[in-house]
Write an enzyme that holds these catalytic residues in place. Sequence first.
Site, PDB file in Angstrom:
ATOM      1  N   ASP A 165      33.381  14.613  58.995  1.00 14.37           N
ATOM      2  CA  ASP A 165      32.225  15.221  58.643  1.00 14.37           C
ATOM      3  C   ASP A 165      31.624  14.128  57.800  1.00 14.37           C
ATOM      4  OD1 ASP A 165      29.894  16.863  58.027  1.00 14.37           O
ATOM      5  OD2 ASP A 165      30.659  17.647  56.326  1.00 14.37           O
ATOM      6  N   GLU A 179      30.964  14.176  63.485  1.00 14.26           N
ATOM      7  CA  GLU A 179      29.584  15.003  63.836  1.00 14.26           C
ATOM      8  C   GLU A 179      28.433  14.184  63.721  1.00 14.26           C
ATOM      9  OE1 GLU A 179      28.501  19.430  62.444  1.00 14.26           O
ATOM     10  OE2 GLU A 179      28.684  18.006  60.782  1.00 14.26           O
ATOM     11  N   ASP A 212      33.235  20.160  52.936  1.00 13.37           N
ATOM     12  CA  ASP A 212      33.258  18.882  53.989  1.00 13.37           C
ATOM     13  C   ASP A 212      34.630  18.996  54.777  1.00 13.37           C
ATOM     14  OD1 ASP A 212      30.636  17.652  52.870  1.00 13.37           O
ATOM     15  OD2 ASP A 212      31.995  18.365  51.006  1.00 13.37           O
TER      16      ASP A 212
END
Length: 164
Positions: A7, A67, A140
């Site tokens: 992430d 992502e 996260d």
Amino acid sequence: MIILGFDPGLATLGYGVIDTDGYSHRLLDYGVISTPAGMRTPIRLRSIYNDVSWLIDKVKPDAIAVEELFFNQNVTTAINVAQARGVLLAACSCKTDELYEYTPLQVKQAVVGYGRAEKKQIQTMVSSLLRLKEIPKPDDAADALAVAICHAHSGRLGGSFKIK
């Protein structure tokens, strides 16, 4: 198959590592790579590059899933996170060609079954799918685990999401 999910972020970059056969998943590791706000941006980016490279060498993943970025408000934050994502991809590409990317919508769909799922729903499903007693913290890291699970659920379609 060992999947390393990321992430992206400049201040906090989440990572999650799972071992999967495509159906059941086992948690191997998760956490964050942090850089202090007072540090100059080029130094922060170099730190991310070095830490990501070290992590990949340690984990030896079969695939890395990242992502994609989605911003609708703060342009300054978007630029900083985009720079961190670029450095992340550079570090990953030095280690493997097995790089994949997923939109936040795709991650939510793959983990929860609903593309507009709330953060709490995603965290709960990550915890459930990995058979954890608690939701992984910080957020996260939980998000990075969701990205790894998304890639695991992509199965034979994974090639469609390969970064070219």
